[in-house]
Design a protein around this motif. Structure first.
Motif, short mmCIF file in Angstrom:
data_model
loop_
_atom_site.label_atom_id
_atom_site.label_comp_id
_atom_site.label_asym_id
_atom_site.label_seq_id
_atom_site.Cartn_x
_atom_site.Cartn_y
_atom_site.Cartn_z
N ARG A 11 0.83 -1.21 0.00
CA ARG A 11 0.00 0.00 0.00
C ARG A 11 0.87 1.26 0.00
O ARG A 11 0.57 2.23 -0.69
CB ARG A 11 -0.91 0.02 1.22
CG ARG A 11 -2.12 -0.86 1.09
CD ARG A 11 -3.02 -0.70 2.29
NE ARG A 11 -4.20 -1.51 2.13
CZ ARG A 11 -4.82 -2.12 3.13
NH1 ARG A 11 -4.37 -1.99 4.37
NH2 ARG A 11 -5.88 -2.83 2.90
N ARG A 14 2.36 1.72 -3.50
CA ARG A 14 1.31 2.15 -4.43
C ARG A 14 1.00 3.63 -4.23
O ARG A 14 0.90 4.40 -5.18
CB ARG A 14 0.05 1.30 -4.20
CG ARG A 14 -1.08 1.64 -5.15
CD ARG A 14 -2.31 0.81 -4.84
NE ARG A 14 -3.33 1.01 -5.86
CZ ARG A 14 -4.60 0.70 -5.70
NH1 ARG A 14 -5.01 0.17 -4.57
NH2 ARG A 14 -5.46 0.91 -6.67
N VAL A 23 -5.14 6.74 -5.24
CA VAL A 23 -5.34 5.56 -4.38
C VAL A 23 -6.61 5.72 -3.54
O VAL A 23 -7.39 4.78 -3.41
CB VAL A 23 -4.11 5.29 -3.50
CG1 VAL A 23 -4.37 4.16 -2.51
CG2 VAL A 23 -2.90 4.94 -4.38
N GLN A 26 -9.60 5.02 -5.69
CA GLN A 26 -9.77 3.60 -5.99
C GLN A 26 -10.19 2.80 -4.76
O GLN A 26 -10.86 1.77 -4.89
CB GLN A 26 -8.47 3.02 -6.55
CG GLN A 26 -8.08 3.58 -7.90
CD GLN A 26 -9.09 3.23 -8.97
OE1 GLN A 26 -9.42 2.07 -9.18
NE2 GLN A 26 -9.62 4.24 -9.63
N SER A 27 -9.78 3.23 -3.60
CA SER A 27 -10.02 2.48 -2.36
C SER A 27 -11.34 2.86 -1.69
O SER A 27 -11.68 2.26 -0.67
CB SER A 27 -8.87 2.72 -1.38
OG SER A 27 -7.65 2.33 -1.97
N ASP A 29 -14.35 2.38 -2.51
CA ASP A 29 -15.49 1.54 -2.87
C ASP A 29 -16.21 1.05 -1.61
O ASP A 29 -15.60 0.42 -0.75
CB ASP A 29 -14.99 0.34 -3.68
CG ASP A 29 -16.10 -0.42 -4.38
OD1 ASP A 29 -17.26 -0.35 -3.91
OD2 ASP A 29 -15.81 -1.09 -5.37
N GLY A 34 -15.45 -5.01 -3.51
CA GLY A 34 -14.58 -4.03 -4.16
C GLY A 34 -13.36 -3.72 -3.32
O GLY A 34 -12.25 -3.59 -3.84
N ARG A 35 -13.55 -3.58 -2.01
CA ARG A 35 -12.41 -3.33 -1.12
C ARG A 35 -11.46 -4.52 -1.09
O ARG A 35 -10.24 -4.37 -1.10
CB ARG A 35 -12.90 -2.99 0.29
CG ARG A 35 -13.52 -1.60 0.37
CD ARG A 35 -13.73 -1.16 1.81
NE ARG A 35 -14.51 -2.11 2.60
CZ ARG A 35 -15.85 -2.14 2.67
NH1 ARG A 35 -16.56 -1.27 1.98
NH2 ARG A 35 -16.46 -3.02 3.42
N GLN A 38 -9.42 -4.47 -4.24
CA GLN A 38 -8.34 -3.48 -4.15
C GLN A 38 -7.18 -4.03 -3.32
O GLN A 38 -6.02 -3.84 -3.68
CB GLN A 38 -8.85 -2.16 -3.56
CG GLN A 38 -9.66 -1.34 -4.53
CD GLN A 38 -8.85 -0.93 -5.75
OE1 GLN A 38 -7.73 -0.45 -5.64
NE2 GLN A 38 -9.43 -1.10 -6.92
N ASP A 39 -7.48 -4.69 -2.21
CA ASP A 39 -6.43 -5.31 -1.40
C ASP A 39 -5.69 -6.38 -2.19
O ASP A 39 -4.46 -6.49 -2.12
CB ASP A 39 -6.98 -5.92 -0.12
CG ASP A 39 -7.32 -4.89 0.94
OD1 ASP A 39 -6.94 -3.71 0.78
OD2 ASP A 39 -7.97 -5.27 1.93
N THR A 42 -3.51 -4.74 -4.84
CA THR A 42 -2.41 -4.06 -4.15
C THR A 42 -1.37 -5.06 -3.69
O THR A 42 -0.17 -4.87 -3.90
CB THR A 42 -2.94 -3.23 -2.96
OG1 THR A 42 -3.84 -2.25 -3.45
CG2 THR A 42 -1.81 -2.55 -2.21
#
Length: 127
Positions: A11, A14, A23, A26-27, A29, A34-35, A38-39, A42
């Motif tokens: 993280r 990124r 970021v 995108q995070s 959500d 969705g989260r 993203q994890d 990432t």
């Protein structure tokens, strides 16, 4: 995804390359899936950057630019073209990379990548 040292490191990389605004966007959500997604991206994609090794962030950035252009993933190419300076890539290196992309990935890929680079530079107020 469980918070681990590896995920925290991914993280941080990124965020340092793509910037807080991207970021955070995108995070944000609200959907748990969705989260989790993203994890996942990432930890996988940015985990490679965070692992250390012989490649510097600059080198990784150039590789990502070349690979996304080769695959015709111009939306992702745009994200990385816009953040390449933060990773230590100069505009001159990106210009040279465009020749490599055209030579090895084909002229259409090179032309598409150049269009994206020009748009990114125009957005930051450059020619």
């Amino acid at each position: 995804m469980e918070e681990s040292d590896a995920l925290r490191a991914a993280r941080a990389v990124r965020r340092s390359v793509l910037g807080d605004a991207y970021v955070d966007g995108q995070s944000a959500d609200p959907d748990p899936a969705g989260r989790e997604f993203q994890d996942y991206i990432t930890s996988t994609a940015w985990g490679v950057w965070a692992r250390g090794g012989a490649l510097a962030s600059r080198d990784r950035s150039l590789l990502v630019l070349a690979m996304t252009a080769a695959l015709g993933r111009m939306e992702e190419f745009r994200v990385h073209a816009g953040s390449a300076l933060r990773a230590g890539v100069t505009d001159e290196e990106i210009d040279e990379l465009l020749f490599q992309i055209a030579a090895y990935c084909g002229v259409p890929a090179g032309v598409a990548a150049r269009r994206v680079v020009r748009a990114v530079r125009a957005e930051r107020g450059e020619a």
